[in-house]
Design a protein around this motif. Structure first.
Motif, PDB file in Angstrom:
ATOM      1  N   HIS A  14       0.855  -1.182   0.000  1.00 29.36           N
ATOM      2  CA  HIS A  14       0.000   0.000   0.000  1.00 29.36           C
ATOM      3  C   HIS A  14       0.892   1.233   0.000  1.00 29.36           C
ATOM      4  CE1 HIS A  14      -3.226  -2.769   0.586  1.00 29.36           C
ATOM      5  NE2 HIS A  14      -2.684  -3.232   1.708  1.00 29.36           N
TER       6      HIS A  14
ATOM      7  N   GLN B  35      -5.671   1.562   4.747  1.00 34.62           N
ATOM      8  CA  GLN B  35      -6.378   2.794   5.079  1.00 34.62           C
ATOM      9  C   GLN B  35      -5.459   3.978   4.834  1.00 34.62           C
ATOM     10  OE1 GLN B  35      -6.271   0.172   7.130  1.00 34.62           O
ATOM     11  NE2 GLN B  35      -8.401  -0.534   7.244  1.00 34.62           N
ATOM     12  N   GLY B  36      -5.922   4.929   4.070  1.00 35.19           N
ATOM     13  CA  GLY B  36      -5.145   6.130   3.834  1.00 35.19           C
ATOM     14  C   GLY B  36      -4.149   6.018   2.696  1.00 35.19           C
TER      15      GLY B  36
ATOM     16  N   GLU C  99      -2.704   5.838  -1.092  1.00 38.11           N
ATOM     17  CA  GLU C  99      -3.164   6.435  -2.347  1.00 38.11           C
ATOM     18  C   GLU C  99      -3.486   5.348  -3.363  1.00 38.11           C
ATOM     19  OE1 GLU C  99      -0.480   9.393  -3.972  1.00 38.11           O
ATOM     20  OE2 GLU C  99      -0.206  10.172  -1.929  1.00 38.11           O
ATOM     21  N   TYR C 100      -2.641   4.345  -3.404  1.00 42.52           N
ATOM     22  CA  TYR C 100      -2.890   3.220  -4.298  1.00 42.52           C
ATOM     23  C   TYR C 100      -2.164   2.004  -3.753  1.00 42.52           C
ATOM     24  CZ  TYR C 100       1.718   4.403  -6.191  1.00 42.52           C
ATOM     25  OH  TYR C 100       3.051   4.674  -6.338  1.00 42.52           O
TER      26      TYR C 100
ATOM     27  N   GLU D 146     -14.507   2.718 -12.928  1.00 43.01           N
ATOM     28  CA  GLU D 146     -14.425   3.320 -11.604  1.00 43.01           C
ATOM     29  C   GLU D 146     -15.792   3.849 -11.206  1.00 43.01           C
ATOM     30  OE1 GLU D 146     -11.125   5.977 -11.258  1.00 43.01           O
ATOM     31  OE2 GLU D 146      -9.706   4.332 -11.590  1.00 43.01           O
TER      32      GLU D 146
ATOM     33  N   GLU E 283     -19.088   8.150  -8.441  1.00 44.10           N
ATOM     34  CA  GLU E 283     -18.782   9.114  -7.378  1.00 44.10           C
ATOM     35  C   GLU E 283     -18.282   8.349  -6.157  1.00 44.10           C
ATOM     36  OE1 GLU E 283     -23.461   9.534  -6.048  1.00 44.10           O
ATOM     37  OE2 GLU E 283     -22.545  11.012  -7.397  1.00 44.10           O
ATOM     38  N   GLY E 284     -17.702   9.080  -5.244  1.00 44.52           N
ATOM     39  CA  GLY E 284     -17.227   8.450  -4.015  1.00 44.52           C
ATOM     40  C   GLY E 284     -15.828   7.902  -4.184  1.00 44.52           C
ATOM     41  N   PRO E 285     -15.300   7.324  -3.136  1.00 48.35           N
ATOM     42  CA  PRO E 285     -13.910   6.876  -3.157  1.00 48.35           C
ATOM     43  C   PRO E 285     -13.664   5.726  -4.134  1.00 48.35           C
ATOM     44  CG  PRO E 285     -15.008   6.195  -1.122  1.00 48.35           C
ATOM     45  CD  PRO E 285     -15.952   7.101  -1.839  1.00 48.35           C
ATOM     46  N   VAL E 286     -12.471   5.717  -4.713  1.00 51.43           N
ATOM     47  CA  VAL E 286     -12.096   4.664  -5.664  1.00 51.43           C
ATOM     48  C   VAL E 286     -11.314   3.598  -4.895  1.00 51.43           C
ATOM     49  CG1 VAL E 286     -10.886   4.149  -7.822  1.00 51.43           C
ATOM     50  CG2 VAL E 286     -12.009   6.356  -7.506  1.00 51.43           C
ATOM     51  N   THR E 287     -12.029   2.690  -4.284  1.00 54.98           N
ATOM     52  CA  THR E 287     -11.383   1.582  -3.590  1.00 54.98           C
ATOM     53  C   THR E 287     -11.501   0.339  -4.452  1.00 54.98           C
ATOM     54  OG1 THR E 287     -13.393   0.840  -2.493  1.00 54.98           O
ATOM     55  CG2 THR E 287     -12.113   2.551  -1.366  1.00 54.98           C
TER      56      THR E 287
ATOM     57  N   ARG F  83     -14.964  -1.100  -4.534  1.00 56.87           N
ATOM     58  CA  ARG F  83     -15.938  -0.315  -5.287  1.00 56.87           C
ATOM     59  C   ARG F  83     -15.676  -0.385  -6.794  1.00 56.87           C
ATOM     60  NH1 ARG F  83     -18.919   3.700  -3.341  1.00 56.87           N
ATOM     61  NH2 ARG F  83     -17.997   5.196  -4.764  1.00 56.87           N
TER      62      ARG F  83
END
Lengths: 506, 508
Positions: free
Chosen positions: A152, A161-162, A164-165, B340, B343-347, B350
């Motif tokens: 991470h 958590q936190g 960027e990629y 992607e 909207e919202g976070p790109v996890t 998701r």
């Protein structure tokens, strides 16, 4: 619904106090990466430290259309482990799919054994520090595949958590694993941390002696998940357990158990329930923290892997494997201790330093047991400690140590020179013999140059010569020192003394 | 001349090639021309691979000219269903989620086709991930039935069947999980064979249901199917479920059967696979075919397989359960479509959700949801567990029936080709198309469909033959005998009665 309060709301109970009032019960799951040449279900190479995503095939990447094929060597290794742990070996067993979505699992299911492990119902005796033998019962040992490795990037913690990629390396995905699960380990009392540590250490030693894994803790070849629960008395039903994941050193196993005992005792003292959850262990301060809650709702939708046929090891094969099992570590340790004549404490230190194999190899190469111990537990341990590496990481072989000790015993070098020779060996200058020649470190054994140096020294200090002649041998050391200095330490001090006394007496 | 070449059976084309009457380049070009001329209407192909096909053809021609020993089918062009991975050729399985995906490896059966020197014309259309009986669930549009462009070509392998029926290819590869080779064969007047489970390697088949999937030949004659079956069949160390025995002698069986002697053969008519729900013309042709078999010396007996009535129910639990797990890998993380969230976070989670939401069609989603439910804790025993028990009962029914008969027969599909849209909104009606073909998949036994006439609506009807596991040769013996008898009655292949397709003039 509000989140249940966690250990932060309660205080830790001193360990000694906790184990006086609560009875700890352990359960340990150990994963070992098998040292096969290829992966569990495909021909991708297994090797530590490769460039990311180079040790992969369509199978280990989970590409559409790819199918698994069971690695026969991995099955053999799993059977070896099962037999060494006194397990029954299944006549037929299946793989199952454990379904869950996570990027490090390329197919989004892990191929693992579920209700049909290859080995089951075993036990192993472990030896504690004081020599007491404790029996741990094994519920099962099953085969599965490892996941890829996530990195991470961009967060402060290195956790997801936190970040960027995240990057995924699938070199590890599909490496064969055997997971060994104990039955609840009861009756450990205040020795819970020590039992947990000794158990993991015993398994590590077994893996190595079986030749099924390099079993290097620091590389994650062996990983332990430690379950712990407390109950008021040994007669009470089992309490709620927590599972501390991926505890990857012997010392950490011990600390994690100790911490959980203190923490759970605090929770129970406060009248709160222990929450069933996975916990993370923190090396820095020896604490654990809450991971995810393991609810019953977690559903892996296991079903038999339809792409594989059952594994059905023939009884003949199992017996062939049994016949080739090596002597197990506890028995071997006792035999070696007798052979080497080490005291209990000495042997324990050797074991704890991970020096058994190194000493054994050194002895085999011709060194006395005492001589081998002197090197590995003395100078070499000091240097390993100084460089923060393990003994086996030092760039010197048992054969080289045997040669070095041989040089000392033959009188060609002394201990002080031997340390300089070791410097050369560790610096990659070759075998001790070669270093002695290259660095010109051999003790001067020709009396000619010595006599010249002695005569010089005697001439330089006539007052001492007089004293010695008068019968006071005390100051002779000054003459010897001067000679040693003049020969840059390469003279044999004993011989110098003989010659000096001879000279003065004549 | 062009027209003549595309009308040849694969075995006749192979003879012409080995006699050097024509070259593989000529044969391949003729089929590419035919594709260019008619596929605008038919849409059997998702991808046409002209250059590579012609290069293979030229290679084979050069080898033949040099006197090298070649596979009997060398130089005969072939089409491959898009569920089979082909190195360097797009492979989508009819899904948006694999749009533009180029596999880095070949399926084992493709390796064998390439090694034997068959030019691959292209990849054929199909229901998305082989889920469907009409090819209407393809993300890339409908394939038309060459007999009537308003009707479905069957499914999931409608593309392969239409390509062969429309003379765009003499041979094609199909896959059959519940009837996807045989049912399209029936409704397009072509021959389709699902070999014994494990008879053809599944390595490189994009899996729907691993315990049911099987690849096989799609052709215009029984002998052609046998030739292709022998080429792609046989053990593959990359597929643990592949049978480690030689392929049954299917070509020899087809040649023997064509002589028309079935004396001593016991043919079992499965009571549960007829009657209600079967179109009158389908039933009539079936009865006539039984008469033909009797005339060839076969003894017709009735057998009962009572558990077959639960086959569809068991199938729609086992297949979606396995599919829900097999399709989990399509998540946008490593290959294929990646979407992607709007909207919202790109996890990761998701992105997986958004990708699967956008990339899968409704029928795929329906089956993934069904299967996920069937495998859930607390439901597993009632659904997946019970379905596996039914599967065992069906296997026992087959075993008992094969005590009384050497082969079992039934109509392949209850009806002839229906019109587009007719069953699209009624999944259960769609699923009923496979009622006669599914039992074979559940038991792992081989099955063949061959054309046995036209129904009252002028559309082709299929006759299904089933044999015990690893006795695929029996299908070919009976199939070839019936085919010969039927064709002598019709005065030629049934496809001669199909309407001429409108061709587009080529600007070459």
């Amino acid at each position: 619904m509000t989140a249940p309060s966690t250990a932060t709301a309660t205080s830790l109970v001193a360990y000694e106090d906790a184990v006086r009032r609560y009875d700890p019960v352990l359960g340990i799951e150990v994963h070992v990466e098998l040292g096969t040449l290829t992966k569990m279900f495909c021909a991708a190479e297994v090797a530590y430290g490769g460039e990311p995503n180079t040790q992969v095939t369509p199978v280990s990447l989970g590409l559409p259309g790819a199918l698994p094929v069971v690695n026969g060597k991995a099955v053999e290794y799993a059977i070896r482990i099962g037999l060494a742990l006194n397990c029954n070996i299944a006549e037929s067993c299946r793989f199952a799919r454990k379904n869950y979505f996570y990027p490090d699992v390329p197919k989004n299911f892990q191929t693992s054994q579920y209700d049909e492990p290859i080995a089951y119902d075993g036990w192993i005796d472990i030896e504690l520090d004081d020599g007491e033998v404790f029996r741990v019962e094994i519920e099962r040992a099953h085969m599965e595949e490892d996941a890829g490795k996530n990195t991470h990037v961009g967060g402060s913690t290195g956790r997801i958590q936190g970040a960027e990629y995240s990057l995924v390396d699938y070199n590890r995905a599909g490496i064969p694993l055997v997971e060994i699960v104990t039955r609840p380990i009861e009756g450990v009392g205040d020795r819970a941390p020590e039992v947990a540590r000794a158990y993991v250490q015993t398994l590590r030693d077994i893996f190595r002696s079986l030749g099924v894994s390099e079993a290097r803790m620091e590389r994650g070849n062996v990983r332990a998940d430690v379950n712990l629960s407390l109950r008021p008395t040994p007669e009470s039903p089992l309490g709620t357990r927590t599972e501390t994941k991926n505890v990857n050193s012997f010392r950490s196993v011990e600390r994690a158990v100790r911490y959980e005992v203190s923490r759970q005792a605090g929770v129970l003292d406060a009248g709160l329930p222990v929450i069933q959850e996975t916990r993370h262990f923190h090396e820095e301060d020896g604490t654990t923290s809450s991971g995810r809650v393991k609810s019953d709702a977690e559903d892996y939708r296991y079903f038999p892997e339809p792409d594989l046929v059952p594994v059905a090891p023939s009884r003949e094969w199992v017996e062939e494997i049994r016949a080739t099992l090596p002597e197990l570590p506890v028995a071997r340790r006792r035999r070696l201790q007798t052979e080497w004549g080490y005291a209990d404490a000495e042997m324990r230190d050797v074991v704890n330093a991970g020096a058994i194999e190194l000493i054994e190899a050194t002895v085999v190469a011709g060194t006395s047991a005492a001589g081998a111990r002197k090197w590995w537990m003395g100078e070499l341990a000091r240097r390993a400690n100084q460089d923060e590496v393990t003994l086996e990481d030092l760039t010197v072989t048992p054969a080289q140590i045997a040669q070095l000790q041989g040089l000392v015993e033959s009188g060609r070098i002394n201990d002080k020179l031997a340390r300089q020779v070791l410097d050369g060996v560790l610096a990659g200058e070759g075998d001790p013999e070669a270093v002695v020649v290259a660095r010109g470190l051999e003790i001067v054994s020709d009396d000619g140059p010595l006599l010249a140096a002695i005569d010089d020294a005697l001439a330089a200090q006539p007052d001492i010569v007089e004293k010695v002649r008068g019968g006071n041998q005390g100051p002779v050391g000054a003459i010897i020192g001067a000679v040693m200095k003049a020969t840059r330490g390469q003279a044999d001090a004993k011989r110098v003394r003989e010659l000096v006394l001879d000279r003065i007496g004549s | 001349m062009t027209n003549d070449i595309t009308r040849l059976s694969a075995s006749d084309l192979a003879s012409a090639l080995s006699n050097k009457d024509i070259t593989s380049v000529e044969a391949t070009q003729a089929h590419l021309d035919r594709i260019a001329a008619v596929d605008g209407d038919l849409h059997a192909f998702l991808h046409v691979s002209s250059d590579k096909a012609l290069a293979t053809a030229a290679e084979v021609d050069a080898k033949r000219a040099a006197g090298e020993e070649l596979h009997p089918l060398a130089g005969v062009p072939i089409a491959v269903k898009d569920v089979v991975v082909t190195k360097g050729l797009p492979t989508t399985a009819g899904s948006k989620i694999l749009k533009d995906w180029i596999p880095p490896y070949d399926a084992t059966l493709v390796e064998r086709i390439k090694a034997a020197g068959l030019p691959i014309l292209g990849k054929t259309n199909m229901d998305e991930f082989a889920m469907g009986s009409s090819t209407e669930h393809s993300a890339y549009g409908n394939t038309k039935n060459p007999w009537d462009l308003d009707r479905i070509p069957g499914g999931s392998g409608g593309g392969s069947a239409a390509a062969v029926a429309g003379f765009e290819a003499p041979l094609a590869i199909g896959t059959d999980t519940g009837g996807s080779i045989r049912q399209p064969g029936a409704v397009t007047g072509t021959v389709g064979v699902k070999p014994t489970y494990g008879g053809v390697s599944r390595y490189g088949l994009i899996a729907m249901a691993s315990s049911l999937d099987q690849a096989g030949p799609v052709t215009r004659t029984v002998l052609d199917a046998a030739l292709l079956h022998e080429l792609i069949g046989g053990h593959d160390p990359h597929d643990s479920t592949s049978i480690n025995e030689p392929v049954p002698g299917v070509v020899a069986a087809a040649q023997q059967g064509a002589k028309g002697d079935l004396k001593g053969l016991r043919v079992g008519v499965v009571k549960e696979l007829s009657g209600e729900g079967y179109q009158a013309g389908v039933s009539a042709r079936f009865e006539e075919s039984l008469d033909q078999l009797r005339a060839l010396g076969a003894e017709i007996v009735e057998v009962s397989c009572p558990s077959f009535t639960y086959a569809l129910d068991a199938y729609y639990l086992i297949m979606p359960a396995e599919a829900s797990s097999n399709l989990a890998k399509f998540d946008g993380m490593r290959f294929g479509l990646r979407v992607e969230p709007a909207e919202g976070p790109v996890t990761a989670e998701r992105v997986m959700g958004a990708t699967r939401g956008a990339g899968f069609g409704d029928e795929v989603k329906r089956r993934v949801i069904l299967g996920t439910y069937a495998l859930s804790a607390g439901y597993y025993d009632a659904y997946y567990g019970s379905a596996q028990k039914v599967r065992t009962l069906i296997q026992r029914d087959f075993a008992a029936a094969f005590e009384q008969a050497d082969v079992l027969v039934s109509p392949t599909a209850p009806t002839t080709a229906f019109k587009f849209g007719e069953k699209l909104d009624d999944p259960l009606a769609m699923y009923l198309n496979d009622v006669a073909t599914i039992p074979a998949n559940l038991a792992g036994v081989p099955g063949m469909s061959l054309p046995n006439g036209l129904s009252d609506d002028g559309l082709p009807v299929g006759f299904q033959i089933l044999a015990p596991a690893k006795a695929d040769d029996r299908l070919y013996r009976v199939g070839a005998a019936l085919e010969a008898a039927l064709e002598s009655g019709w005065g030629g292949p049934l496809l001669n009665k199909a309407p001429e397709l409108k061709t587009t003039e080529l600007a070459r």
